[in-house]
Design a protein around this motif. Structure first.
Motif, PDB file in Angstrom:
ATOM      1  N   VAL A 158      38.749 -19.833 -47.174  1.00 13.46           N
ATOM      2  CA  VAL A 158      37.918 -20.671 -45.925  1.00 13.46           C
ATOM      3  C   VAL A 158      37.014 -20.964 -45.996  1.00 13.46           C
ATOM      4  CG1 VAL A 158      37.436 -19.657 -43.197  1.00 13.46           C
ATOM      5  CG2 VAL A 158      40.034 -18.961 -44.666  1.00 13.46           C
ATOM      6  N   VAL A 159      35.626 -20.448 -46.808  1.00 11.59           N
ATOM      7  CA  VAL A 159      34.529 -21.151 -46.646  1.00 11.59           C
ATOM      8  C   VAL A 159      34.100 -22.121 -47.666  1.00 11.59           C
ATOM      9  CG1 VAL A 159      31.832 -20.154 -47.534  1.00 11.59           C
ATOM     10  CG2 VAL A 159      33.303 -18.947 -46.076  1.00 11.59           C
ATOM     11  N   THR A 160      35.329 -22.288 -48.560  1.00 18.89           N
ATOM     12  CA  THR A 160      35.464 -23.404 -49.596  1.00 18.89           C
ATOM     13  C   THR A 160      35.699 -24.784 -48.472  1.00 18.89           C
ATOM     14  OG1 THR A 160      35.396 -21.810 -51.299  1.00 18.89           O
ATOM     15  CG2 THR A 160      36.197 -23.972 -51.816  1.00 18.89           C
ATOM     16  N   TRP A 161      36.398 -23.789 -48.215  1.00 14.42           N
ATOM     17  CA  TRP A 161      37.713 -25.139 -47.019  1.00 14.42           C
ATOM     18  C   TRP A 161      36.434 -25.858 -46.206  1.00 14.42           C
ATOM     19  CZ3 TRP A 161      39.438 -25.448 -42.186  1.00 14.42           C
ATOM     20  CH2 TRP A 161      39.796 -26.447 -41.485  1.00 14.42           C
ATOM     21  N   ALA A 162      35.559 -25.355 -45.680  1.00 14.45           N
ATOM     22  CA  ALA A 162      34.719 -25.165 -44.186  1.00 14.45           C
ATOM     23  C   ALA A 162      33.592 -25.931 -45.003  1.00 14.45           C
ATOM     24  CB  ALA A 162      34.032 -24.405 -44.005  1.00 14.45           C
ATOM     25  N   GLY A 163      33.165 -25.559 -45.977  1.00 13.87           N
ATOM     26  CA  GLY A 163      32.228 -26.729 -46.737  1.00 13.87           C
ATOM     27  C   GLY A 163      32.766 -28.030 -47.157  1.00 13.87           C
ATOM     28  N   THR A 164      34.251 -27.556 -47.504  1.00 11.06           N
ATOM     29  CA  THR A 164      34.503 -29.192 -48.173  1.00 11.06           C
ATOM     30  C   THR A 164      34.783 -30.574 -47.050  1.00 11.06           C
ATOM     31  OG1 THR A 164      36.654 -28.573 -47.929  1.00 11.06           O
ATOM     32  CG2 THR A 164      35.408 -28.601 -50.294  1.00 11.06           C
ATOM     33  N   VAL A 165      35.203 -29.680 -45.693  1.00 10.82           N
ATOM     34  CA  VAL A 165      35.276 -30.553 -44.527  1.00 10.82           C
ATOM     35  C   VAL A 165      34.157 -30.898 -43.888  1.00 10.82           C
ATOM     36  CG1 VAL A 165      35.796 -30.630 -41.791  1.00 10.82           C
ATOM     37  CG2 VAL A 165      37.498 -29.184 -43.340  1.00 10.82           C
ATOM     38  N   ALA A 166      33.029 -29.921 -43.594  1.00  8.58           N
ATOM     39  CA  ALA A 166      31.556 -29.952 -43.474  1.00  8.58           C
ATOM     40  C   ALA A 166      31.201 -31.123 -44.192  1.00  8.58           C
ATOM     41  CB  ALA A 166      30.243 -28.784 -43.339  1.00  8.58           C
ATOM     42  N   PHE A 167      30.952 -31.340 -45.504  1.00  6.68           N
ATOM     43  CA  PHE A 167      30.499 -32.745 -46.023  1.00  6.68           C
ATOM     44  C   PHE A 167      31.819 -33.576 -45.819  1.00  6.68           C
ATOM     45  CE2 PHE A 167      31.230 -34.121 -50.559  1.00  6.68           C
ATOM     46  CZ  PHE A 167      30.280 -34.986 -50.837  1.00  6.68           C
ATOM     47  N   ALA A 168      32.632 -33.629 -45.742  1.00  5.60           N
ATOM     48  CA  ALA A 168      33.080 -34.813 -45.476  1.00  5.60           C
ATOM     49  C   ALA A 168      32.490 -35.452 -43.845  1.00  5.60           C
ATOM     50  CB  ALA A 168      34.157 -34.250 -45.649  1.00  5.60           C
ATOM     51  N   GLU A 169      32.283 -35.007 -43.583  1.00  6.01           N
ATOM     52  CA  GLU A 169      31.709 -35.147 -41.941  1.00  6.01           C
ATOM     53  C   GLU A 169      30.594 -35.664 -41.700  1.00  6.01           C
ATOM     54  OE1 GLU A 169      31.765 -35.402 -37.738  1.00  6.01           O
ATOM     55  OE2 GLU A 169      33.518 -35.874 -39.309  1.00  6.01           O
ATOM     56  N   ALA A 170      29.887 -34.936 -43.169  1.00  5.72           N
ATOM     57  CA  ALA A 170      28.180 -35.511 -42.955  1.00  5.72           C
ATOM     58  C   ALA A 170      28.536 -37.659 -44.174  1.00  5.72           C
ATOM     59  CB  ALA A 170      27.534 -35.018 -44.520  1.00  5.72           C
ATOM     60  N   LEU A 171      29.221 -37.019 -45.113  1.00  2.00           N
ATOM     61  CA  LEU A 171      30.076 -38.809 -45.265  1.00  2.00           C
ATOM     62  C   LEU A 171      30.368 -39.460 -44.256  1.00  2.00           C
ATOM     63  CD1 LEU A 171      30.948 -37.413 -49.176  1.00  2.00           C
ATOM     64  CD2 LEU A 171      29.162 -38.471 -48.666  1.00  2.00           C
ATOM     65  N   ARG A 172      30.968 -39.194 -43.628  1.00  2.77           N
ATOM     66  CA  ARG A 172      31.783 -39.805 -42.172  1.00  2.77           C
ATOM     67  C   ARG A 172      30.793 -40.289 -41.800  1.00  2.77           C
ATOM     68  NH1 ARG A 172      32.546 -40.293 -37.209  1.00  2.77           N
ATOM     69  NH2 ARG A 172      31.852 -38.484 -36.885  1.00  2.77           N
ATOM     70  N   ARG A 173      29.993 -39.287 -40.917  1.00  2.00           N
ATOM     71  CA  ARG A 173      28.741 -39.832 -40.474  1.00  2.00           C
ATOM     72  C   ARG A 173      27.246 -41.173 -40.975  1.00  2.00           C
ATOM     73  NH1 ARG A 173      26.866 -34.361 -36.340  1.00  2.00           N
ATOM     74  NH2 ARG A 173      29.226 -34.297 -35.983  1.00  2.00           N
ATOM     75  N   ALA A 174      27.288 -41.121 -42.705  1.00  2.00           N
ATOM     76  CA  ALA A 174      26.941 -41.140 -42.999  1.00  2.00           C
ATOM     77  C   ALA A 174      27.231 -43.240 -43.330  1.00  2.00           C
ATOM     78  CB  ALA A 174      26.148 -41.053 -44.575  1.00  2.00           C
ATOM     79  N   GLY A 175      28.761 -42.818 -43.492  1.00  2.00           N
ATOM     80  CA  GLY A 175      29.607 -44.144 -43.418  1.00  2.00           C
ATOM     81  C   GLY A 175      29.768 -44.160 -44.431  1.00  2.00           C
ATOM     82  N   ARG A 176      29.520 -43.808 -45.340  1.00  3.28           N
ATOM     83  CA  ARG A 176      30.372 -43.610 -46.946  1.00  3.28           C
ATOM     84  C   ARG A 176      31.376 -42.209 -47.388  1.00  3.28           C
ATOM     85  NH1 ARG A 176      25.653 -41.380 -50.347  1.00  3.28           N
ATOM     86  NH2 ARG A 176      26.838 -42.385 -51.836  1.00  3.28           N
ATOM     87  N   ALA A 177      32.224 -43.600 -48.779  1.00  2.88           N
ATOM     88  CA  ALA A 177      33.432 -42.905 -49.366  1.00  2.88           C
ATOM     89  C   ALA A 177      32.647 -41.819 -49.897  1.00  2.88           C
ATOM     90  CB  ALA A 177      34.236 -44.484 -50.074  1.00  2.88           C
ATOM     91  N   GLY A 178      34.078 -41.032 -49.984  1.00  2.11           N
ATOM     92  CA  GLY A 178      33.424 -39.496 -50.975  1.00  2.11           C
ATOM     93  C   GLY A 178      33.410 -40.338 -52.501  1.00  2.11           C
ATOM     94  N   PRO A 179      32.386 -39.181 -53.054  1.00  2.17           N
ATOM     95  CA  PRO A 179      32.436 -39.519 -54.549  1.00  2.17           C
ATOM     96  C   PRO A 179      33.591 -39.982 -55.687  1.00  2.17           C
ATOM     97  CG  PRO A 179      31.495 -37.534 -54.203  1.00  2.17           C
ATOM     98  CD  PRO A 179      32.277 -37.661 -52.426  1.00  2.17           C
TER      99      PRO A 179
END
Length: 82
Positions: A48-69
Motif C-alpha cells: 500500500v505504501v509503495t502504491w501510494a508513493g507511485t501515485v504521489a510521484f505520478a501526481e507530482a509529474l502531472r502537476r509539473a507537466g512532465r511524462a514519466g521517466p
C-alpha cells in the motif's frame, strides 16, 4: 484523488517499474536480502505504501507537466515525439 490515480495511469510504465524495483528489493531473498525474513503481515502495508508513493510521484509529474521517466525513455528510443 481520482486525478492522481489517472496521472498514475498515464505514467503506468514508470509506476509499474518503480513498484517492481521496490518489491524485488524488499521481498526477493537474493536481491535485497530482506526476503528471507518472515514478512507475513508486513507485506500488505509495504504494498500500500509503495502504491501510494507511485501515485504521489505520478501526481507530482502531472502537476509539473512532465511524462514519466520510463515513458520519456521509450519515446526517445522509438523516435516518437513526446
Amino acid at each position: 484523488m481520482v486525478t492522481a490515480i489517472a496521472a498514475c495511469g498515464r505514467r503506468s510504465l514508470s509506476c509499474y517499474l518503480a513498484q517492481f524495483v521496490v518489491f524485488v528489493a524488499v521481498f526477493v531473498p537474493y536481491a535485497g536480502g530482506l526476503g528471507g525474513r518472515p514478512w507475513g503481515r508486513r507485506r500488505p502495508p509495504v504494498a500500500v505504501v509503495t502504491w501510494a508513493g507511485t501515485v504521489a510521484f505520478a501526481e507530482a509529474l502531472r502537476r509539473a507537466g512532465r511524462a514519466g521517466p520510463a515513458e520519456s525513455l521509450l519515446r526517445r528510443l522509438t523516435g516518437r515525439p513526446s
